[in-house]
Design an enzyme around this catalytic site. Structure first.
Site, PDB file in Angstrom:
ATOM      1  N   TRP A 195      23.751  26.128  41.575  1.00 44.97           N
ATOM      2  CA  TRP A 195      24.172  25.460  40.087  1.00 44.97           C
ATOM      3  C   TRP A 195      23.541  24.146  39.904  1.00 44.97           C
ATOM      4  CZ3 TRP A 195      26.977  20.911  39.431  1.00 44.97           C
ATOM      5  CH2 TRP A 195      27.565  20.633  38.086  1.00 44.97           C
ATOM      6  N   ASP A 363      32.320  22.735  24.170  1.00 40.42           N
ATOM      7  CA  ASP A 363      33.644  23.342  24.603  1.00 40.42           C
ATOM      8  C   ASP A 363      34.858  22.378  24.084  1.00 40.42           C
ATOM      9  OD1 ASP A 363      35.524  24.465  25.823  1.00 40.42           O
ATOM     10  OD2 ASP A 363      34.733  24.413  27.910  1.00 40.42           O
ATOM     11  N   ARG A 439      36.595  28.138  38.118  1.00 39.65           N
ATOM     12  CA  ARG A 439      36.857  27.209  36.671  1.00 39.65           C
ATOM     13  C   ARG A 439      38.197  27.487  36.282  1.00 39.65           C
ATOM     14  NH1 ARG A 439      33.801  25.183  31.382  1.00 39.65           N
ATOM     15  NH2 ARG A 439      33.673  23.109  31.863  1.00 39.65           N
ATOM     16  N   LYS A 472      26.211  28.727  20.894  1.00 42.36           N
ATOM     17  CA  LYS A 472      25.859  28.471  22.133  1.00 42.36           C
ATOM     18  C   LYS A 472      26.904  29.450  23.004  1.00 42.36           C
ATOM     19  CE  LYS A 472      26.033  25.010  26.153  1.00 42.36           C
ATOM     20  NZ  LYS A 472      26.010  23.521  26.419  1.00 42.36           N
ATOM     21  N   TRP A 473      26.360  30.390  23.793  1.00 41.16           N
ATOM     22  CA  TRP A 473      27.207  31.542  24.233  1.00 41.16           C
ATOM     23  C   TRP A 473      27.095  31.233  25.919  1.00 41.16           C
ATOM     24  CZ3 TRP A 473      28.246  36.638  22.143  1.00 41.16           C
ATOM     25  CH2 TRP A 473      29.149  37.378  23.010  1.00 41.16           C
ATOM     26  N   ASP A 474      28.194  30.879  26.352  1.00 37.12           N
ATOM     27  CA  ASP A 474      28.166  30.269  27.636  1.00 37.12           C
ATOM     28  C   ASP A 474      28.839  31.320  28.703  1.00 37.12           C
ATOM     29  OD1 ASP A 474      28.246  28.612  29.687  1.00 37.12           O
ATOM     30  OD2 ASP A 474      29.320  27.038  28.942  1.00 37.12           O
ATOM     31  N   MET A 475      28.780  31.136  30.122  1.00 33.54           N
ATOM     32  CA  MET A 475      29.412  32.181  30.785  1.00 33.54           C
ATOM     33  C   MET A 475      29.734  31.492  32.154  1.00 33.54           C
ATOM     34  SD  MET A 475      29.314  34.267  33.592  1.00 33.54           S
ATOM     35  CE  MET A 475      27.825  35.021  34.022  1.00 33.54           C
ATOM     36  N   ASN A 476      30.787  30.894  32.314  1.00 35.35           N
ATOM     37  CA  ASN A 476      30.874  29.955  33.492  1.00 35.35           C
ATOM     38  C   ASN A 476      31.741  30.511  34.904  1.00 35.35           C
ATOM     39  OD1 ASN A 476      29.975  27.162  32.495  1.00 35.35           O
ATOM     40  ND2 ASN A 476      31.439  27.848  30.890  1.00 35.35           N
ATOM     41  N   CYS A 522      23.762  30.505  27.752  1.00 32.92           N
ATOM     42  CA  CYS A 522      23.913  29.633  28.690  1.00 32.92           C
ATOM     43  C   CYS A 522      24.874  30.347  29.753  1.00 32.92           C
ATOM     44  CB  CYS A 522      24.833  28.517  28.037  1.00 32.92           C
ATOM     45  SG  CYS A 522      25.326  27.235  28.948  1.00 32.92           S
ATOM     46  N   ASP A 544      22.663  22.958  33.771  1.00 31.86           N
ATOM     47  CA  ASP A 544      23.517  21.976  33.537  1.00 31.86           C
ATOM     48  C   ASP A 544      22.888  20.432  34.152  1.00 31.86           C
ATOM     49  OD1 ASP A 544      25.361  22.998  32.087  1.00 31.86           O
ATOM     50  OD2 ASP A 544      26.760  23.358  33.711  1.00 31.86           O
TER      51      ASP A 544
END
Ligand code: DGJ
Length: 722
Positions: A195, A363, A439, A472-476, A522, A544
């Site tokens: 990361w 976010d 998270r 923005k398509w995130d995946m955390n 993302c 990031d």
């Protein structure tokens, strides 16, 4: 240019002007791999006789699969190397042996059902060979797809495994590609990391035995990008036979290289067999993801430029594919969750003042989300926090001359959310076992149609009710506790792949419904920076880590395969939030300009001087972004091995170039740097920041940079043909 697929003397020859790919159907009907590389004449190429030193093909001791190069090797059928696929019948048979059955040539390139893939705009651009091989006893047929292109030195491969037996079969492994290289000395590069430290270049020599890299994270991941460079020992930027293999897939992957006793090397890429078991009922088939294989006879740079152009023009799609990307301001590092409408508008005022074109609200705008421990899944605007509706906020951004964009993390659910309270079974988890959080969140079970429909419905409503022009398509987080209540016991091994198919289904539906929206992928930065995502979204947040020094590495590594147009890169505040570094604004900007450029800091807190500087930088980027997005790309100085980093873009007609030079680590008593340019017309004359020079001088002698003194010192050279 020419291109074709010929079948003569039991040999298939796929070719264009510069490359050949040759397959032989042996007398025993096995599919043997003869060659992939620079153009040759097929009639001159013959398979080596695979003499086995430890008899295994009883009726013909001069012929053994264990010593022959193959196209799609089976498991357990007299080849002891890694199989391209593994299967099991309901009777326990698991040693199939494929024999050539038939073939057809398709003009053009058919799409892959439900999976992203390179495409053609006109059938005349490519031809596709489909070879069917079969094992009647095991009841399996495999269709091998190979596409050759007129304009690209590329072979695209995937396979389709069909159950033609009377009952069910199980697939335990299904690689997209298997290639056998002749005995030789080879090296490879993979893009490894973590990361906020993605896509670092790691170069290794191929050694005896099995080596490779993989992801078991349910995503392509931060740790290993699904991309391999395999090359003759000693190859470098401008020299050598290089093969780039990029897997168009966003889930678990595996790249394997195996050098065995005959010193040949088997290279495979595909879905990771880790916990993979796919049931095929009678008549059903399994389609593997596509592997894109680039061949370069001119080192790494030629390979990269082939990937760049192919992915920019024949993988990315939609309205934004060929459009210049807007300069954006993202509020994440500027405010994190702690924003009010007034704060956002103050940032927007400063942004519009300096020429920024798009405001991205990250976010924290939905549910009751003021930290990362809640509300994912509750995709309803928080009117209280936003001081009104999203639609109103978008309108206020538009009044300031800014487009409006929004962050989502649509694959996740927080345990503290209305969605989870209502549908706890929608989250991936093992019944009666406390799931591991990442998270503070869980992952939605995208193998379930009702879950996917809910997400499509929520996003459609939000995107349809406000003037949102970017997402923005995130995946955390990565996957653990993999189990779906929706799948039977015999199908749990399908989960990882079915999740990705579900993701592609949702991405396809949303991007089709909103063709005008610019989407950026993302995943906690670069956790899913793969070519699969680029099919749906023409750009990807690269990391990031917004520190410019770290970005030198990340962007250098990523440039091996992904074009600058796809790389999200932002100027952020100092001290940098990830590293504490104090890079100058000039350096931060020089590095971020090499992609889809933007800012990610509280612009409203900057002084006039800084904003003035930024205004000029934004104007400079705008006047050069076409070149950055579409130019040929050359790496000049490698930050992994040098104190400096430099790279350049050259327009297709070689009339313009833009060269970036950055001091990564300064030292006293420093040397003069001869920065040798690439890709120019050696017979042309150019000006370099106004000074006249010839193309051949610039490429052979270089630009001499006398005294770079401090970390982050940088120079941008504008090169113009006179
Ligand atoms: C991870 C992303 O990479 C960041 O840019 C930001 O969007 C955060 N998630 C928000 O939670």
């Amino acid at each position: 240019m020419i291109m074709g697929i010929e079948f003569q003397n039991n040999k298939f020859h796929l070719f264009n002007n510069e490359i050949s790919y040759i397959i032989e159907v042996s007398e025993q009907s096995d599919l043997l791999h003869l060659y992939f590389g620079a153009r040759v004449d097929a009639e001159d190429i013959h398979s080596s006789v695979g003499i086995c030193t430890f008899g295994c093909q009883a009726d013909d001791s001069d012929y053994s699969l264990s010593a022959l190069p193959q196209e799609y090797p089976s498991a357990g059928a007299a080849d002891f190397r890694s199989p391209a696929y593994e299967m099991e019948t309901d009777k326990g048979l698991h040693t199939p042996e494929l024999k050539y059955k038939s073939h057809e040539v398709i003009i053009g390139k058919p799409p892959l059902n439900g999976l992203p893939a390179v495409y053609v705009e006109d059938d005349s651009e490519a031809q596709t060979l489909v070879i069917t091989a079969a094992d009647e006893v095991h009841g399996v047929e495999v269709k091998l797809y190979y596409t050759v292109f007129e304009q690209f030195n590329v072979i695209c491969r995937h396979s389709e495994i069909v159950n033609v037996s009377g009952s069910c079969i199980y697939l335990n492994n299904a690689q997209s590609v298997s290639l056998d290289f002749p005995a030789g000395e080879y090296e490879y590069i993979h893009l490894e990391g973590a990361w906020a430290r993605e896509k670092h270049v790691d170069r290794n020599a191929i050694h005896k035995g099995t080596q490779g890299f993989e992801s078991r994270r349910g995503a392509s991941g931060h740790v290993e990008n699904p991309f391999l460079m395999f090359f003759d020992k000693g190859a470098h930027e401008d020299f050598g036979n290089v093969y780039g293999i990029s897997l168009v897939y966003s889930g678990n992957h595996r790249f394997l290289m195996e050098q065995e006793m005959y010193e040949t090397v088997r290279v495979q890429a595909g879905i990771n067999p880790f916990q993979f078991r796919f049931k095929l009922n009678r008549g059903e088939s399994f389609v593997t993801p596509e592997a894109v294989m680039v061949y370069s006879d001119g080192g790494f740079a030629k390979m990269s430029n082939t990937f760049h152009k192919l992915y920019r023009t024949r993988l990315c799609r939609g309205t934004w594919r060929d459009k210049e990307r807007p300069v954006l301001i993202n509020n994440w590092e500027g405010t994190y969750f702690d924003f009010t409408k007034e704060k956002l508008l103050a940032i927007a005022d400063a942004a519009s003042e300096i020429g920024i074109e798009l405001f991205v609200l990250d976010d924290g705008w939905f549910g009751k989300r003021n930290s990362d421990n809640c509300s994912l899944g509750d995709w309803y605007e928080n009117k209280e926090k936003l001081g009104g509706t999203l639609s109103k906020l978008a309108a206020e951004m538009n009044q300031r001359g800014l487009k409006f964009g929004l962050w989502f993390e649509p694959e996740m659910v927080s345990p503290d959310s209305d969605l989870y309270r209502e549908h706890p079974d929608w989250a991936i988890s093992v019944p009666n076992v406390k799931p591991h959080l990442g998270r503070h969140q869980l992952i939605l079970d995208y193998t379930r149609a009702e879950v996917r429909d809910y997400i499509v419905e929520r996003m459609t409503e939000i995107l349809g009710n406000a003037n949102i022009e970017y997402v923005k398509w995130d995946m955390n987080r990565n996957m653990s506790d993999v189990y779906s209540l929706h799948l039977g016991a015999d199908r749990q091994g399908e989960f990882y792949h079915r999740y990705i198919l579900g993701l592609y289904d949702v991405l396809g539906r949303i991007t089709t419904a909103f063709p005008e929206i610019l989407f950026e992928g993302c995943s906690g930065g670069g956790g899913r920076n793969d070519s699969g995502m680029l099919y749906y979204m023409p750009q990807n947040w690269a990391s990031d880590d917004t520190d410019a020094t770290e970005r030198l590495y990340i962007q250098y590594g990523g440039s091996m395969v992904y074009p600058a147009s796809t790389v999200g890169a932002h100027v952020s505040a100092v001290p940098n939030h990830q590293t504490g570094r104090m890079n100058s604004l000039s350096m931060r900007t020089a590095v971020a300009m090499n992609g889809a450029f933007g800012y990610e800091l509280d612009l409203s807190s900057l002084d006039k001087c800084e904003l003035e500087e930024m205004k000029k930088q934004v104007a400079f980027y705008k006047s050069n972004r076409h070149l950055v997005m579409t130019g040929e790309y050359y790496r000049l100085l490698n930050p992994f091995t040098s104190r400096h980093s430099a790279w350049m873009y050259v327009s297709e007609d070689k009339s313009r170039a833009l060269v970036y030079y950055v001091v990564k680590t300064a030292r006293p008593s420093n040397e003069a740097v001869h920065l040798k340019l690439k890709g120019l017309d050696e017979n042309a004359r150019y000006t370099v920041n106004g000074e006249p020079k010839s193309g051949r001088t610039l490429m052979n002698y270089g630009i001499v940079i006398d005294s770079p003194e401090h970390d982050g010192d940088n120079i941008i050279f504008e090169v113009k043909r006179v």
